[in-house]
Motif scaffolding. Sequence first.
Motif, PDB file in Angstrom:
ATOM      1  N   VAL A   1      -5.043   4.936   0.132  1.00 41.45           N
ATOM      2  CA  VAL A   1      -6.044   3.924  -0.036  1.00 41.45           C
ATOM      3  C   VAL A   1      -6.992   4.468  -1.301  1.00 41.45           C
ATOM      4  O   VAL A   1      -7.277   3.647  -2.146  1.00 41.45           O
ATOM      5  CB  VAL A   1      -7.067   4.106   1.244  1.00 41.45           C
ATOM      6  CG1 VAL A   1      -8.242   3.191   0.969  1.00 41.45           C
ATOM      7  CG2 VAL A   1      -6.359   3.577   2.424  1.00 41.45           C
TER       8      VAL A   1
ATOM      9  N   PRO B   1     -14.651   1.871   5.393  1.00 40.54           N
ATOM     10  CA  PRO B   1     -14.251   2.042   6.619  1.00 40.54           C
ATOM     11  C   PRO B   1     -14.640   0.797   7.808  1.00 40.54           C
ATOM     12  O   PRO B   1     -15.981   0.370   7.695  1.00 40.54           O
ATOM     13  CB  PRO B   1     -14.508   3.188   7.037  1.00 40.54           C
ATOM     14  CG  PRO B   1     -15.897   3.574   6.261  1.00 40.54           C
ATOM     15  CD  PRO B   1     -15.656   2.680   5.056  1.00 40.54           C
TER      16      PRO B   1
ATOM     17  N   VAL C   1       0.913   6.856   8.922  1.00 41.36           N
ATOM     18  CA  VAL C   1       0.774   6.341  10.301  1.00 41.36           C
ATOM     19  C   VAL C   1       1.858   6.405  11.045  1.00 41.36           C
ATOM     20  O   VAL C   1       2.881   6.817  10.614  1.00 41.36           O
ATOM     21  CB  VAL C   1       0.150   4.790  10.021  1.00 41.36           C
ATOM     22  CG1 VAL C   1      -1.227   4.917   9.491  1.00 41.36           C
ATOM     23  CG2 VAL C   1       1.228   4.173   9.378  1.00 41.36           C
TER      24      VAL C   1
ATOM     25  N   PHE D   1      -4.784   3.387  -4.163  1.00 38.94           N
ATOM     26  CA  PHE D   1      -4.756   2.161  -4.428  1.00 38.94           C
ATOM     27  C   PHE D   1      -6.151   1.493  -5.086  1.00 38.94           C
ATOM     28  O   PHE D   1      -6.250   0.880  -6.105  1.00 38.94           O
ATOM     29  CB  PHE D   1      -4.625   1.248  -3.067  1.00 38.94           C
ATOM     30  CG  PHE D   1      -4.850  -0.301  -3.154  1.00 38.94           C
ATOM     31  CD1 PHE D   1      -3.763  -0.883  -3.627  1.00 38.94           C
ATOM     32  CD2 PHE D   1      -6.063  -0.948  -3.109  1.00 38.94           C
ATOM     33  CE1 PHE D   1      -3.710  -2.407  -3.701  1.00 38.94           C
ATOM     34  CE2 PHE D   1      -5.929  -2.472  -3.130  1.00 38.94           C
ATOM     35  CZ  PHE D   1      -5.123  -3.056  -3.520  1.00 38.94           C
TER      36      PHE D   1
ATOM     37  N   PRO E   1     -13.362   1.783  -1.030  1.00 37.35           N
ATOM     38  CA  PRO E   1     -12.731   1.729   0.484  1.00 37.35           C
ATOM     39  C   PRO E   1     -13.988   1.520   1.400  1.00 37.35           C
ATOM     40  O   PRO E   1     -14.820   2.416   1.304  1.00 37.35           O
ATOM     41  CB  PRO E   1     -11.951   2.657   0.805  1.00 37.35           C
ATOM     42  CG  PRO E   1     -11.553   3.199  -0.618  1.00 37.35           C
ATOM     43  CD  PRO E   1     -12.734   2.915  -1.517  1.00 37.35           C
TER      44      PRO E   1
ATOM     45  N   ARG F   1       1.295   4.631   2.562  1.00 37.37           N
ATOM     46  CA  ARG F   1       0.840   4.333   3.747  1.00 37.37           C
ATOM     47  C   ARG F   1       1.727   4.766   5.100  1.00 37.37           C
ATOM     48  O   ARG F   1       1.159   5.170   6.053  1.00 37.37           O
ATOM     49  CB  ARG F   1       0.061   2.930   4.031  1.00 37.37           C
ATOM     50  CG  ARG F   1      -0.639   2.600   5.204  1.00 37.37           C
ATOM     51  CD  ARG F   1      -1.918   3.773   5.353  1.00 37.37           C
ATOM     52  NE  ARG F   1      -2.717   3.110   6.412  1.00 37.37           N
ATOM     53  CZ  ARG F   1      -3.548   4.210   6.961  1.00 37.37           C
ATOM     54  NH1 ARG F   1      -3.791   5.336   6.280  1.00 37.37           N
ATOM     55  NH2 ARG F   1      -4.448   3.714   8.166  1.00 37.37           N
TER      56      ARG F   1
ATOM     57  N   ALA G   1     -12.271   8.638  11.090  1.00 36.19           N
ATOM     58  CA  ALA G   1     -11.449   9.456  10.299  1.00 36.19           C
ATOM     59  C   ALA G   1     -12.622   9.886   9.180  1.00 36.19           C
ATOM     60  O   ALA G   1     -13.355   9.057   8.979  1.00 36.19           O
ATOM     61  CB  ALA G   1     -10.377   8.932   9.699  1.00 36.19           C
TER      62      ALA G   1
ATOM     63  N   LEU H   1       0.887  -1.170   0.120  1.00 34.16           N
ATOM     64  CA  LEU H   1       0.039   0.107  -0.015  1.00 34.16           C
ATOM     65  C   LEU H   1       0.847   1.147  -0.139  1.00 34.16           C
ATOM     66  O   LEU H   1       1.161   1.790   1.097  1.00 34.16           O
ATOM     67  CB  LEU H   1      -0.785   0.060   1.235  1.00 34.16           C
ATOM     68  CG  LEU H   1      -2.007   0.933   1.159  1.00 34.16           C
ATOM     69  CD1 LEU H   1      -2.959   0.992  -0.084  1.00 34.16           C
ATOM     70  CD2 LEU H   1      -2.957   0.859   2.615  1.00 34.16           C
TER      71      LEU H   1
ATOM     72  N   VAL I   1     -10.958   9.419   3.537  1.00 28.22           N
ATOM     73  CA  VAL I   1     -10.126   8.232   3.218  1.00 28.22           C
ATOM     74  C   VAL I   1      -8.742   8.825   2.850  1.00 28.22           C
ATOM     75  O   VAL I   1      -8.791   9.579   2.089  1.00 28.22           O
ATOM     76  CB  VAL I   1     -10.946   7.514   2.068  1.00 28.22           C
ATOM     77  CG1 VAL I   1     -10.132   6.189   1.572  1.00 28.22           C
ATOM     78  CG2 VAL I   1     -12.321   7.197   2.170  1.00 28.22           C
ATOM     79  N   PRO I   2      -7.797   8.052   3.419  1.00 28.96           N
ATOM     80  CA  PRO I   2      -6.431   8.591   3.164  1.00 28.96           C
ATOM     81  C   PRO I   2      -5.820   8.441   1.731  1.00 28.96           C
ATOM     82  O   PRO I   2      -6.580   7.513   0.694  1.00 28.96           O
ATOM     83  CB  PRO I   2      -5.618   7.745   4.117  1.00 28.96           C
ATOM     84  CG  PRO I   2      -6.511   6.660   4.301  1.00 28.96           C
ATOM     85  CD  PRO I   2      -7.924   6.961   4.536  1.00 28.96           C
TER      86      PRO I   2
END
Lengths: 213, 213
Positions: B203, B190, B133, B206, B188, B129, B196, B126, B199-200
Motif C-alpha cells: 500500500v 485504514p 495476505v 502504491f 492510505p 499484496r 494493524a 496492487l 501500513v503494509p
Amino acid sequence: MPQLALNRLRERGSTERAALDALLDDVLAGTLSTVVDGKPWVVPMLFARQGDRILLHGSTGAGALRHVAAGAPAALAVIAVDALVVGHTTFDSSANYRSAVVHGTLTPLPDRERAEALDALSERILPGRNAEVRPMTRQEQAKTLVMAMPIVDGEFLVKTRSGTASPPDEHTDAWHGVVELRTVALDPAPAPTSTAEEVPRSVLDFAGARVLA
Amino acid sequence: MPQLALNRLRERGSTERAALDALLDDVLAGTLSTVVDGKPWVVPMLFARQGDRILLHGSTGAGALRHVAAGAPAALAVIAVDALVVGHTTFDSSANYRSAVVHGTLTPLPDRERAEALDALSERILPGRNAEVRPMTRQEQAKTLVMAMPIVDGEFLVKTRSGTASPPDEHTDAWHGVVELRTVALDPAPAPTSTAEEVPRSVLDFAGARVLA
C-alpha cells in the motif's frame, strides 16, 4: 479478487439521473460502442453532456462514425476509478468507482445547430475559452460531424462503489482500508509559438481546479 | 473543436505492441464491449495484462459475461487523457491521450489456471499484496469466472496524441499550449475495523508512486 468484477454488483446499481449527470460532467472521455458486421466497434471519444443529451463529434469522412450517426444502436460508456479498496484478503479487495453506460442512437445535427453544439463541446472541456478566441469559421464547422444522443430514462445504468473496505468476517491482523486517487492539473505550459504574456483566465481556472478525468 | 475527434486522426495511429503494453499496464479500468441481440453490450471492468493476454473476471452468475465468455466477438477499450491541448482557436484545441482497442474472443480459464490468474489480477492492481495476505480459498475461487483474451497482432489499435498545441496558421496573440493531467494517490486511510499498526509495504508503494489511472 472477485469484488473487482464491477458488473456483478447489482446491489450497487443505480439509475439515478443526477448521478449520471454528475459523472458525465466529471469525466472527459468515454468509449462509444456500436455494432458493425455483427462485431463490436468501439472508439474512445471526448464528449459533452448538454442537458438531456450527449454531444459527440468526428470528421465528416469517418466511415464507422457515419454508420453510428445513421441510427445504429450505440452505447457510450464512462468509468472513473476513485480509489483502491484494499481488503484483508485479495478476495475482499475492490475498487471505488463510478461508471455509466448510456444506450441510444445518434442523430447528426443539422448545419444550423452545429456551431452552437461545437461551442458547447468546447465550453464543457475548457469553460470560458470560447469567449477568449475568435469564433469558428464556417469552413472549420463544415469539417465536423456533430451528433447527439438523447439521455432517456431506462436507457442508462449507473453503478458505483464507495466507502472503505468491508469488515473482515474472520480473525485477521491484516491492514485494510482505501487509497483514494485524484486527477490533478499541472501548471499551464505555453507552446514555443505562443507570444501571449499572460495565461488566459480559462486555463488558469482549469489548472487551479481539482479535475476528475 | 474537431481535433477532439480522436478517431479521425489516422496519422496518430500506431499498432506498436510496446505502446499497447505500456498503456494496458498504466490504466486500471477499461470497457468491455460485445454484441447481444444485435445491440452493443458494454461493461466497465478492471483488467490485467499478463504477457500476451488480457485477464478479466466476473461472477460465475453474470449472464452477459457468460455470453462473452462463450466466444462472442469482444473488444476491450481503454483511454487515458494526458493533457488538454489549448489551441489559439477552439478548432485547434485538442487533447493529448493514449487509447487502445483490443479485439478478440474471451476464453474461460479452466479451474486449474484460475488461482494463478486471480493472483495475477491482484498483483497487477496492487503489486506485493498477494504475499501479505492469506491465499484465496477454493470457495472464493469457485465464485469467480476468469477469462482471457489473447493479444494478437493486427487485432488491436493504439492511437495517441502528444506534444503541445500546433503553431497557428494565422496572426494571433492568443495563448496556446498544454495543461498536463496527473492521477495521484492520496495517503492510505485504514478502515475503522483495521487493527494493524503499520501500513503494509504494498500500500505504501502504491500510494508513493505516481499513478496513471
